[in-house]
Write a protein that holds these residues in place. Sequence first.
Motif, mmCIF file in Angstrom:
data_model
loop_
_atom_site.group_PDB
_atom_site.id
_atom_site.type_symbol
_atom_site.label_atom_id
_atom_site.label_comp_id
_atom_site.label_asym_id
_atom_site.label_seq_id
_atom_site.Cartn_x
_atom_site.Cartn_y
_atom_site.Cartn_z
ATOM 1 N N ASP A 110 1.248 -0.965 -0.046
ATOM 2 C CA ASP A 110 0.161 -0.237 -0.027
ATOM 3 C C ASP A 110 0.716 1.333 -0.029
ATOM 4 O O ASP A 110 0.305 2.142 0.332
ATOM 5 C CB ASP A 110 -0.785 -0.252 1.463
ATOM 6 N N ASN A 111 2.030 1.198 0.091
ATOM 7 C CA ASN A 111 3.327 2.755 0.214
ATOM 8 C C ASN A 111 2.718 2.708 1.318
ATOM 9 O O ASN A 111 3.099 4.290 1.191
ATOM 10 C CB ASN A 111 2.794 3.403 -1.128
ATOM 11 N N VAL A 112 2.787 2.239 2.208
ATOM 12 C CA VAL A 112 3.129 2.839 3.871
ATOM 13 C C VAL A 112 3.828 2.554 3.968
ATOM 14 O O VAL A 112 4.456 1.565 4.076
ATOM 15 C CB VAL A 112 1.691 2.256 4.424
ATOM 16 N N VAL A 113 4.789 3.860 4.812
ATOM 17 C CA VAL A 113 5.912 3.470 5.335
ATOM 18 C C VAL A 113 6.231 4.181 7.008
ATOM 19 O O VAL A 113 5.227 5.250 6.714
ATOM 20 C CB VAL A 113 7.075 3.985 4.710
ATOM 21 N N THR A 114 7.036 3.957 7.500
ATOM 22 C CA THR A 114 6.874 3.749 8.822
ATOM 23 C C THR A 114 8.199 4.857 8.951
ATOM 24 O O THR A 114 9.549 4.424 8.182
ATOM 25 C CB THR A 114 7.508 2.948 9.423
ATOM 26 N N VAL A 115 7.968 6.263 9.079
ATOM 27 C CA VAL A 115 9.140 7.093 9.446
ATOM 28 C C VAL A 115 9.675 7.551 10.858
ATOM 29 O O VAL A 115 8.745 7.659 11.614
ATOM 30 C CB VAL A 115 9.607 8.027 8.496
ATOM 31 N N ARG A 116 10.882 7.342 10.203
ATOM 32 C CA ARG A 116 11.340 8.028 12.165
ATOM 33 C C ARG A 116 12.203 9.630 11.972
ATOM 34 O O ARG A 116 12.784 10.075 11.725
ATOM 35 C CB ARG A 116 12.774 7.157 12.595
ATOM 36 N N ASP A 117 11.408 10.310 12.714
ATOM 37 C CA ASP A 117 12.067 11.446 13.103
ATOM 38 C C ASP A 117 12.917 11.755 14.093
ATOM 39 O O ASP A 117 12.469 11.692 15.083
ATOM 40 C CB ASP A 117 10.853 12.597 13.004
ATOM 41 N N THR A 118 14.180 11.882 13.805
ATOM 42 C CA THR A 118 15.319 12.309 14.647
ATOM 43 C C THR A 118 15.495 13.211 15.521
ATOM 44 O O THR A 118 15.437 12.959 16.620
ATOM 45 C CB THR A 118 16.141 11.094 13.748
ATOM 46 N N ARG A 119 15.019 14.049 15.250
ATOM 47 C CA ARG A 119 14.890 15.368 15.661
ATOM 48 C C ARG A 119 13.835 15.431 16.939
ATOM 49 O O ARG A 119 13.862 15.623 17.971
ATOM 50 C CB ARG A 119 14.125 16.456 14.614
ATOM 51 N N ARG A 120 13.103 14.565 16.462
ATOM 52 C CA ARG A 120 11.967 14.808 17.350
ATOM 53 C C ARG A 120 11.655 12.920 18.641
ATOM 54 O O ARG A 120 10.747 13.527 19.119
ATOM 55 C CB ARG A 120 10.290 14.734 16.934
ATOM 56 N N ASN A 121 12.261 12.234 17.679
ATOM 57 C CA ASN A 121 13.132 11.329 18.013
ATOM 58 C C ASN A 121 10.908 10.586 17.998
ATOM 59 O O ASN A 121 10.427 10.133 19.426
ATOM 60 C CB ASN A 121 13.255 11.444 19.442
ATOM 61 N N SER A 122 10.696 10.838 17.464
ATOM 62 C CA SER A 122 9.080 10.309 17.124
ATOM 63 C C SER A 122 9.350 9.628 16.336
ATOM 64 O O SER A 122 9.971 9.747 15.000
ATOM 65 C CB SER A 122 8.234 11.212 17.170
#
Length: 606
Positions: free
Chosen positions: A569-581
């Motif tokens: 489904d082209n859905v990905v999990t992204v890690r935001d390293t600045r907000r640590n989320s």
Amino acid sequence: MPGEEVNDSLEAGLPLEQPEQPTLEILRHSAAHLLAAAVTQLYPGTRYDVGPAIEDGFFYNFGMPHGMTLGPSELEAIEKKMGDLVTQKIPFERQILPKPEARKLFAEMGQDLKVAIIDRMPGEVGEVGIYRTGEFVDLCRGPHVPHTGWIKAFRILRSAGVYWRGREENEQLQRVYGTAWFDQDELEKYLHRLEEAEKRDHRRLGKELGLFHLDPTAPGMPYWLPDGFIILSELIQFSRRELRRRGYQEISTPLINESALWKTSGHWEHYQDGMFLMEGENGQTYGAKPMNCPNAMVVFNLGTRSYRDLPLRFSDTGILHRNERSGTLHGLLRVQKFQQDDAHIFIAEDQIAAEYERILEIVDHFYGVFGLTYQLRLGTRPEKYMGDIDTWEEAERILKEILLRQVGESRFTIAPGDGAFYGPKIDIIVDDAIGRSWQLGTVQLDFQIPRRFACSYVGADGAPHTPVVIHRAIYGSLERFIGILIEHFAGEFPLWIAPVQCEFVPVQDDSPEVANAIRDAMHSMQEAGIRVFQSQSAGERMQSRIRSSELRKVPYIVVIGKRDVERGDNVVTVRDTRRNSQATLPLTALTTQLVTEINERRLPGS
RNA sequence: GCCGGCGUGGCUCAGUGGUAGAGCAUCGGUUUUGUAAACCGACGGUCGUCAGUUCGAUCCUGACCGCCGGCUCCA
């Protein structure tokens, strides 16, 4: 801590009133006395100069006997001695003496540096304060803590050779720096803060993040490595766009010029020490340019100019070389090769104020984009100056008026003698991670160089007039500016200048399906103008790759594995390293989000 | 340029008057993993450069180069 001014009037005169509670400044000033007491006890014959409290600490200058210098072993002994004196709780005893008597007292002790201070005092001062700490006697207005037992939390930090009264031609004294706090806890906190600042040091981060390199074969002349070059070019690109919109025209001029050019401009006479010189084939001398201005004059003179052409704004992002004395270089902040976002603006005299206003607006805009707070500083006529004093004073008056009107008295300082040799200037000052101030941008007013190049334009009256030139750089040295940015952001750059904006990490690296999915995802983000990167090193675990991306301060990490591919489904999990989320969202939504963040030049955490 | 300090593999750092180690990185193999370090093995240094002292120097001395903290100077 550098460049601390020692004001004699604070050192000597009638004692100041004792406040009810000693302040940190008083404590540190007392610590300086304690230091001097220790040094004079350990090394008889020591002459002592001045010892003020400074930001975060104190220092004291000494003329050591027999040309002795102070190294680590001496500093250790001094710190130990100070500790002994602390346990003795020696009182600080105040005394007021008529000036001649105080002079006699210090003269008899052989304290010629103190005698010199008394002799420099204004005539109307009749009495001076003296403070005694056991055997140690100092000329001082105080106030002080009641006794040495108050100085419990202190540390001797370093020593340095300093010129007496800050003049190079004078004797060199030994200065000892220390810090002092009310309790041990605050001292620890301060030392911890220093350690934290060290982690932001642009030299350290520059190496860790692979941004630039300083090679021993080119001291102070930075190499820009691929990732650092991205930052450099983004900054220049941003500046170009903004300047074009504001009527600037970009030119590029020779790095090396024959000495004739420098003689015309006055650099030969006033700036030769700062230039790299080389021999030409026919015995002429060439110099690498330390500034772009003479070349801008050449360009101006290529045509007949009319008052209708003014303001004529030539920008020049040239590379400059300045031959600095060894011992002054400092990472990217003090270099021998740098690029400036320079421009030379030719105007009529009555256009000065309006053009300055336009430039200060650019400054505010640029620095605001990075969230940098800055100070303005007016630099006035230096010792080595060109032209006549009347013109200088007029120029200084104009700049001061502009500053008063635009920012008000509280927002700028005056640095006497700090102007360029051809004119006064308004500098933009920003602090680094450990609180040292650096000059970045500069806006200089010049009546001299256009005259020397016989620049002229035809006025509305049909007669020739000499233009005034404003030399201005907003970032100043790109090298220095980036050095400041690295420390300001601790390497966590706003997305628009981050070398790698998004990194892809595969969960399994032996799956062709995963590899394909990553390749497609990267491709679509690249198409949107995002700088993406694929985590390398086969056989590593996902966790290890994420860690390595985190250490390189990559803003966004996208992890893709078999489960994602199977969902399709082209859905990905992204890690935001600045907000640590972490967030799970369609790739297209992520792309839009990043493009927006880039286009808006959003600051990290905003 | 001046004062003090430092200079060991790509990086961070141990170490000794009898020519050197660790971790990370790199490379090879095993592992195929779901959000901050899998496991095993291998490669890699004329100890900044040049002189001097010594039977012998990475270690001691000197000069030079570079770096670090200040001073001076400056974007």
